[in-house]
Write a protein that holds these residues in place. Sequence first.
Motif, PDB file in Angstrom:
ATOM      1  N   TRP A  41      31.787  -7.620  50.819  1.00 28.92           N
ATOM      2  CA  TRP A  41      30.072  -7.262  51.139  1.00 28.92           C
ATOM      3  C   TRP A  41      29.978  -6.892  51.866  1.00 28.92           C
ATOM      4  O   TRP A  41      28.904  -5.806  52.031  1.00 28.92           O
ATOM      5  CB  TRP A  41      29.091  -8.864  50.465  1.00 28.92           C
ATOM      6  N   PHE A  77      31.032  -3.249  51.670  1.00 31.09           N
ATOM      7  CA  PHE A  77      29.865  -3.010  50.411  1.00 31.09           C
ATOM      8  C   PHE A  77      28.352  -2.132  51.204  1.00 31.09           C
ATOM      9  O   PHE A  77      27.619  -1.534  50.749  1.00 31.09           O
ATOM     10  CB  PHE A  77      29.379  -3.871  49.269  1.00 31.09           C
ATOM     11  N   ARG A  78      27.824  -3.225  52.114  1.00 29.93           N
ATOM     12  CA  ARG A  78      26.724  -3.141  52.928  1.00 29.93           C
ATOM     13  C   ARG A  78      26.811  -1.816  53.726  1.00 29.93           C
ATOM     14  O   ARG A  78      26.091  -0.746  53.852  1.00 29.93           O
ATOM     15  CB  ARG A  78      26.453  -4.519  54.089  1.00 29.93           C
ATOM     16  N   GLU A 106      26.377   1.341  51.381  1.00 29.97           N
ATOM     17  CA  GLU A 106      24.693   1.715  51.065  1.00 29.97           C
ATOM     18  C   GLU A 106      24.615   1.957  52.491  1.00 29.97           C
ATOM     19  O   GLU A 106      23.485   2.738  52.259  1.00 29.97           O
ATOM     20  CB  GLU A 106      24.292  -0.196  50.936  1.00 29.97           C
ATOM     21  N   ARG A 121      25.045   5.724  52.048  1.00 31.83           N
ATOM     22  CA  ARG A 121      24.405   6.414  51.320  1.00 31.83           C
ATOM     23  C   ARG A 121      22.788   6.824  52.217  1.00 31.83           C
ATOM     24  O   ARG A 121      22.077   7.706  51.319  1.00 31.83           O
ATOM     25  CB  ARG A 121      23.622   4.925  50.441  1.00 31.83           C
ATOM     26  N   GLU A 122      22.334   5.851  52.575  1.00 34.80           N
ATOM     27  CA  GLU A 122      20.696   6.218  53.197  1.00 34.80           C
ATOM     28  C   GLU A 122      20.953   6.890  54.267  1.00 34.80           C
ATOM     29  O   GLU A 122      20.496   8.190  54.522  1.00 34.80           O
ATOM     30  CB  GLU A 122      20.688   5.209  53.354  1.00 34.80           C
ATOM     31  N   ARG A 180      36.912  -4.360  45.249  1.00 29.66           N
ATOM     32  CA  ARG A 180      35.740  -3.678  43.829  1.00 29.66           C
ATOM     33  C   ARG A 180      35.564  -2.823  43.738  1.00 29.66           C
ATOM     34  O   ARG A 180      35.085  -1.809  44.769  1.00 29.66           O
ATOM     35  CB  ARG A 180      34.454  -4.876  43.627  1.00 29.66           C
ATOM     36  N   SER A 209      25.252   4.107  41.404  1.00 29.69           N
ATOM     37  CA  SER A 209      23.794   3.321  40.962  1.00 29.69           C
ATOM     38  C   SER A 209      24.139   2.069  41.052  1.00 29.69           C
ATOM     39  O   SER A 209      23.563   1.060  40.988  1.00 29.69           O
ATOM     40  CB  SER A 209      23.474   3.995  39.787  1.00 29.69           C
ATOM     41  N   ALA A 210      25.599   1.565  41.044  1.00 28.29           N
ATOM     42  CA  ALA A 210      26.382  -0.272  41.048  1.00 28.29           C
ATOM     43  C   ALA A 210      25.267  -0.713  41.701  1.00 28.29           C
ATOM     44  O   ALA A 210      26.005  -0.860  43.248  1.00 28.29           O
ATOM     45  CB  ALA A 210      27.311   0.278  40.752  1.00 28.29           C
ATOM     46  N   GLY A 211      25.009  -2.096  41.737  1.00 28.77           N
ATOM     47  CA  GLY A 211      24.857  -3.106  42.326  1.00 28.77           C
ATOM     48  C   GLY A 211      25.892  -3.782  43.114  1.00 28.77           C
ATOM     49  O   GLY A 211      26.819  -3.170  42.464  1.00 28.77           O
ATOM     50  N   LYS A 212      25.825  -4.962  44.156  1.00 31.08           N
ATOM     51  CA  LYS A 212      27.012  -5.725  44.310  1.00 31.08           C
ATOM     52  C   LYS A 212      27.831  -6.275  43.091  1.00 31.08           C
ATOM     53  O   LYS A 212      28.541  -6.592  43.067  1.00 31.08           O
ATOM     54  CB  LYS A 212      26.488  -6.896  45.180  1.00 31.08           C
ATOM     55  N   GLU A 213      27.191  -7.018  42.248  1.00 27.40           N
ATOM     56  CA  GLU A 213      28.264  -7.088  40.904  1.00 27.40           C
ATOM     57  C   GLU A 213      28.894  -6.198  40.240  1.00 27.40           C
ATOM     58  O   GLU A 213      29.862  -6.427  39.742  1.00 27.40           O
ATOM     59  CB  GLU A 213      27.365  -7.881  40.107  1.00 27.40           C
TER      60      GLU A 213
END
Length: 177
Positions: free
Chosen positions: A136, A139-140, A143, A146-147, A168, A173-177
Amino acid sequence: PGEERASASDVVLANRLRTAIELLNPSVPESAREEAFRKVLHASAPSLIQTNRACHKLLVEGVTVEIPREGGGVRGEQVRLVDFDEPERNDFVVVNQLGIVQGNRSRRPDVVVFVNGLPLAVIELKNAADEDATIWSAFRQLETYREQIPSLFHFNEVLVVSDGLEARLGSLSAGKE
């Protein structure tokens, strides 16, 4: 690849893309191949997700160009960016810690996978020995990229995060899940 870019803000390996367009589309006139090249480099839409979808369409369907006909008029032609039928004809480059500068931000994604000069995959890895490193946090980090360096994701097809124990993958466009 740093030597293959005119500046650290470039996220497409332009010479590799140009070479791939020529190799995959030998019957298309040079002027039309150059038009396709320019369209790819300047692909954009109002949002990152819309740009990504438009670029995905270019990857899958090809870039539409106009070719003059011998008696006048023009005909449309699709210029391929990737050879899906014979993948070995594509040019693959994997780069570790690619430095990218956009705006006043400098970032280094862990791994970027280029196909024919286009950055199609971004992989963020965390150290399994670090108790605070998780998929996670990876993942952050994506993100944040991306920004802060959005052009890296125009042609993105897959994002991968891993903490060394778990991984993962997903789309832009996928979220954390």
